[in-house]
Design an enzyme around this catalytic site. Structure first.
Site: not given
Length: 167
Positions: A90, A132-133, A136
């Site tokens: 990341c 993953h994004e 966030h």
């Protein structure tokens, strides 16, 4: 377009739930362009708005072999299928990577940069980027999924490559 500073742990914005993008105006278009430029400059595969200090639900990522970055505004993951073991890093946790489990296939929905609703189904790396994004945006980082501290690894500097074999 401008390259923005990437926030790093322990900056609090990385742990906050981002707010929905209320409307897609000129400031959002600028943010999208800046995020794409920042992602490319950092040689990243994806970037979420909180990583550049903006607490809005907006992600960009590069699909393998795609000419343009994918933009997803107010994304929602609607389906996850299967599992696979991945290695993940990341931009907000520089110098480290981890081993974790991600979905094999992810389906998400949201808006493109022009406000048009669409769905995207990703497998493998694209599924990993979507998961993953999007995480966030809820203050979740890949390190939160590690089974143990032994699954987090420090990136070791590469050995010096002799000048005669450099490209």
């Amino acid at each position: 377009m401008a390259i923005r500073r990437i926030c790093e742990l322990p900056e609090p914005i990385l742990r906050k739930k981002a707010k929905k993008v209320p409307s897609i105006d000129g400031s959002i278009q600028t943010l999208i362009d800046d995020m794409i430029e920042t992602m490319k400059s950092a040689d990243g595969a994806g970037l979420a708005a909180p990583q550049v200090g903006v607490s809005l639900r907006l992600i960009v990522f590069r699909e393998p072999d795609a000419k343009e970055a994918t933009v997803l505004i107010n994304p929602e993951i609607v389906k996850k299928e299967g599992q696979r073991q991945v290695t993940e890093g990341c931009l907000s946790i520089p110098g480290y990577f981890g081993e974790l489990t991600r979905a094999e296939t992810v389906t998400a929905k949201g808006l493109d940069r022009h406000g048009k609703a669409f769905r995207i189904k990703g497998t493998g790396v694209v599924a990993q980027l979507l998961e993953h994004e999007t995480e966030h945006l809820d203050g979740i980082l890949y390190i939160d999924h590690l089974e143990s501290e032994e699954k987090l690894h420090e990136i070791q500097p590469e050995d010096e490559i002799p000048e005669e074999i450099r490209d």
